[in-house]
Enzyme design. Structure first.
Site, PDB file in Angstrom:
ATOM      1  N   ARG A  37       0.819  -1.224   0.000  1.00  0.00           N
ATOM      2  CA  ARG A  37       0.000   0.000   0.000  1.00  0.00           C
ATOM      3  C   ARG A  37       0.851   1.271   0.000  1.00  0.00           C
ATOM      4  O   ARG A  37       0.437   2.284  -0.551  1.00  0.00           O
ATOM      5  CB  ARG A  37      -0.928  -0.020   1.227  1.00  0.00           C
ATOM      6  N   ILE A  63      -6.955   7.965  -0.785  1.00  0.00           N
ATOM      7  CA  ILE A  63      -6.935   6.508  -0.861  1.00  0.00           C
ATOM      8  C   ILE A  63      -7.782   6.061   0.331  1.00  0.00           C
ATOM      9  O   ILE A  63      -7.574   6.510   1.450  1.00  0.00           O
ATOM     10  CB  ILE A  63      -5.488   5.953  -0.823  1.00  0.00           C
ATOM     11  N   SER A  64      -8.782   5.210   0.089  1.00  0.00           N
ATOM     12  CA  SER A  64      -9.712   4.838   1.152  1.00  0.00           C
ATOM     13  C   SER A  64      -8.991   4.151   2.304  1.00  0.00           C
ATOM     14  O   SER A  64      -7.943   3.520   2.120  1.00  0.00           O
ATOM     15  CB  SER A  64     -10.790   3.907   0.604  1.00  0.00           C
ATOM     16  N   GLN A  65      -9.584   4.282   3.496  1.00  0.00           N
ATOM     17  CA  GLN A  65      -9.079   3.603   4.686  1.00  0.00           C
ATOM     18  C   GLN A  65      -9.060   2.083   4.435  1.00  0.00           C
ATOM     19  O   GLN A  65     -10.013   1.549   3.867  1.00  0.00           O
ATOM     20  CB  GLN A  65     -10.052   3.930   5.821  1.00  0.00           C
TER      21      GLN A  65
END
Ligand code: SAH
Length: 213
Positions: A37, A63-65
């Site tokens: 990530r 960027i999503s959790q």
């Protein structure tokens, strides 16, 4: 573009955090344990990459959790070979998760800068989507429909009709619906005109924006 022992260690911890928060789907956890990530973020955020938090990427987007990515991926119940549509490619992280799960992925992004950046970046990591599309996700992708699953990764003020119409019978649409905060919502197409709806609590996303043109 390094993935060190330190990164791998932090990633293993993140997976434990996701489990403790209730993520059970082993295939989703395995997929996320493989994806570096930190490489999907701007370098100044490297140390934050394995906290369970959303972070800024380019063009004022996030960027999503990781928990949200895991939760949505779990709801989608991805099977090997599924044909999926993602709305909101962003950094490409969610796209990579779907590819790790063995799906054929089509993904639409409306921000040109992000579209270009992610189109170059994903293949460098070996992640090959069927197609990344620069365009407006409200319309879905009629020419490739129907889909086994559709995932929307931005907050939708309402459920766009084309997305429901582009599901196979048995197909699943996972979409956060709402203005300020969003309710995670799952639609399953039971029959041609029959949809089952289930909701899963509040989340917070950047907005799904209407087409600029
Ligand atoms: N899945 C992404 C999340 C990015 S945030 C990730 O893992 O990084 C949501 C993304 O949706 C943003 O990149 C935003 O530009 C995009 N977006 C917003 N409205 C859109 C629309 N109408 N069509 C396609 N993409 C849209």
């Amino acid at each position: 573009m390094e993935d060190t022992f330190k990164h791998k260690g932090l990633r293993a911890k993140l997976i434990e955090t996701l489990k403790s928060k209730g993520i059970k789907d082993v295939s989703v956890l395995n997929a996320m344990s493989k994806i570096p990530r930190h490489l999907f973020m701007d370098s100044s955020f490297l140390d934050h990459a394995y906290q369970d938090k959303a972070f800024p990427i380019a063009a004022d987007q996030t960027i999503s959790q990781p928990y949200t990515v895991a939760f949505q991926s779990e709801l989608l119940q991805v099977k090997q070979g599924d044909k999926l549509l993602e709305i909101g490619t962003g950094s490409g992280y969610q796209t990579a998760v779907l590819l790790e799960l063995g799906a054929k992925v089509f993904s639409i992004e409306r921000q040109q800068e992000l579209f270009k950046k992610t189109s170059k970046f994903l293949p460098k990591l070996g992640y090959r989507a069927k197609r990344l599309i620069f365009g407006d996700g409200y319309k879905g992708l009629q020419e490739e429909a129907p889909f086994d699953g559709i995932i929307v990764t931005a907050g939708a003020p309402f459920v766009p009709k084309p997305l429901l119409e582009q599901l196979k019978i048995g197909g699943r649409l996972v979409i956060p619906v709402g203005e300020e905060t969003q309710v995670m919502t799952l639609y399953i197409r039971k029959e041609e005109k029959t949809f089952e709806k289930e909701t899963f609590g509040d989340f917070r996303f950047v907005p799904l924006l209407e087409d600029k043109s």
